[in-house]
Design an enzyme around this catalytic site. Structure first.
Site, PDB file in Angstrom:
ATOM      1  CB  THR A   7      -0.859  -0.042   1.283  1.00  0.00           C
ATOM      2  OG1 THR A   7      -1.751  -1.133   1.157  1.00  0.00           O
ATOM      3  CG2 THR A   7      -1.625   1.229   1.530  1.00  0.00           C
ATOM      4  CG  ASP A  41      -5.924  -0.186   7.047  1.00  0.00           C
ATOM      5  OD1 ASP A  41      -5.824  -1.086   6.179  1.00  0.00           O
ATOM      6  OD2 ASP A  41      -4.972   0.526   7.387  1.00  0.00           O
TER       7      ASP A  41
HETATM    8  N1  ASP Z   1      -3.877  -2.104   4.779  1.00  0.00           N
HETATM    9  C1  ASP Z   1      -4.172  -2.686   3.501  1.00  0.00           C
HETATM   10  C2  ASP Z   1      -5.435  -3.482   3.610  1.00  0.00           C
HETATM   11  O1  ASP Z   1      -5.629  -4.149   4.596  1.00  0.00           O
HETATM   12  C3  ASP Z   1      -3.072  -3.559   2.986  1.00  0.00           C
HETATM   13  C4  ASP Z   1      -1.719  -2.927   2.982  1.00  0.00           C
HETATM   14  O2  ASP Z   1      -1.437  -2.036   3.752  1.00  0.00           O
HETATM   15  O3  ASP Z   1      -0.900  -3.348   2.170  1.00  0.00           O
HETATM   16  O4  ASP Z   1      -6.190  -3.486   2.674  1.00  0.00           O
END
Ligand code: ASP
Length: 341
Positions: A207, A238
């Site tokens: 992300t 999130d």
């Molecule tokens: N936080 C993101 C999610 O749970 C994934 C990530 O941070 O790579 O969708």
């Protein structure tokens, strides 16, 4: 008696003064910007020196863009969007072009943004044709009465707002396809076909996020992601949730998170950072330590955060093996993946 009360009053005042003077002095720089490109089980073996260079080049290009906007007096909001756009357009990160695959072999993208100067926020969840979801989140904030739009409706809104679109397979990359195949194989082996259990710890995040403080003292924060490999049932993490993956408040700090989203939602991690600064005497670094290394760690939640407080202090903290990250302030610059490199 009067004399004694006077002495006690003096002691009380001097204690108060002393407490005040121990608080950190706020030396706000003209600007500050921090980014992440995901945290996770990033293995040193797989990040060869050549790959590390590639990642760092994109992180630096994104920081260059954001910094140039801030340097020339632009807003933190513009800096955050332009910086994230560069990361979304890179195939290296799990956002935009390099987004992970859903269980069905498609891509559903999430993004959010918050303006700490007026507590306005916008987010999209599960968009499938918007090339740069961060701008869709911004449009939700500025051009709608809502905070979060999802699915086809969010795509429709973004198109109506004139944002650029692409076919869903524009987001395909070979590497992410391989990850999907592996995740499905692991899931079948473990008899966890419900999609509720992700193949952690092998799962790698990617992300992207950015927080900026501009010369007006305005803080903005944004996050963009493809979510988690092999997700289904229109799962949202999130990243599109204000208070979980993203938060900004000029009076406290701006935050963008990355990691196992279900934990970040339950612990309202981004807002927790701000609340700690608002309601306790903790510094930004102490607040990050508390949420990432104590609360999340104890719960089994893995990931990281970036944050800038109203004084321009920067934090990039994580409880995973590494986190793609970097920051800039006048005469200060750093980009790292692992603890010291
Ligand atoms: N936080 C993101 C999610 O749970 C994934 C990530 O941070 O790579 O969708």
């Amino acid at each position: 008696m009067k004399y004694l009360s006077f002495i006690l009053l003096l002691i009380f005042i001097s204690c108060k003064t002393e407490n005040k003077s121990t608080k950190p002095v706020c030396n706000k720089p003209p600007y500050a910007i921090v980014i992440h490109g995901g945290a996770g089980a990033i293995s040193k073996k797989r990040i060869t020196p050549k790959k590390s260079k590639q990642y760092k080049a994109v992180l630096n290009a994104a920081l260059d863009k954001g910094e140039s906007i801030l340097k020339s007096g632009g807003s933190s909001m513009d800096a955050v969007c332009a910086t994230i756009e560069i990361l979304e357009n890179s195939h290296l990160f799990n956002a935009g072009k390099g987004a992970v695959f859903t269980h069905d072999g498609t891509h559903e993208l999430d993004a959010s943004i918050m303006d700490g100067s007026n507590m306005q926020a916008g987010a999209v969840g599960g968009v499938s044709v918007v090339k740069n979801p961060i701008y869709a989140a911004r449009k939700v904030m500025t051009n709608s009465a809502h905070v979060l739009l999802t699915g086809n409706g969010a795509d429709e809104f973004a198109i109506k707002e004139g944002l650029g679109t692409v076919p869903n397979d524009y987001f395909d990359t070979k590497r992410r396809k391989k990850s999907l195949k592996k995740a499905i194989r692991k899931e079948l082996e473990a008899h966890q076909e419900t999609g509720y259990v992700y193949p952690w710890p092998e799962f790698k995040y990617g992300t992207v996020g950015c927080v900026a403080l501009d010369n007006q003292g305005n803080i903005a924060a944004g996050t963009s992601t493809g979510g988690m490999t092999n997700k289904r049932y229109n799962r949202l993490g999130d990243s599109p949730i204000i208070g979980a993956g993203t938060y900004a408040n000029n009076n406290t700090c701006g935050v963008s998170c990355t990691g196992h989203g279900e934990y970040f939602i339950r612990y309202a991690v981004a807002h927790d950072m701000s609340a700690q600064l608002e309601y306790t005497d903790k510094s930004l670094a102490e607040a990050a330590q508390n949420i990432i290394h104590t609360k999340l760690e104890n719960a089994g939640g893995k990931g990281g955060i970036i944050s800038i407080d109203k004084c321009g202090n920067v934090v990039m903290d994580y409880n995973t093996k590494g986190m793609f990250r970097g920051y800039r302030k006048p005469n200060e610059s750093d980009v790292k993946i692992f603890e010291n490199e």
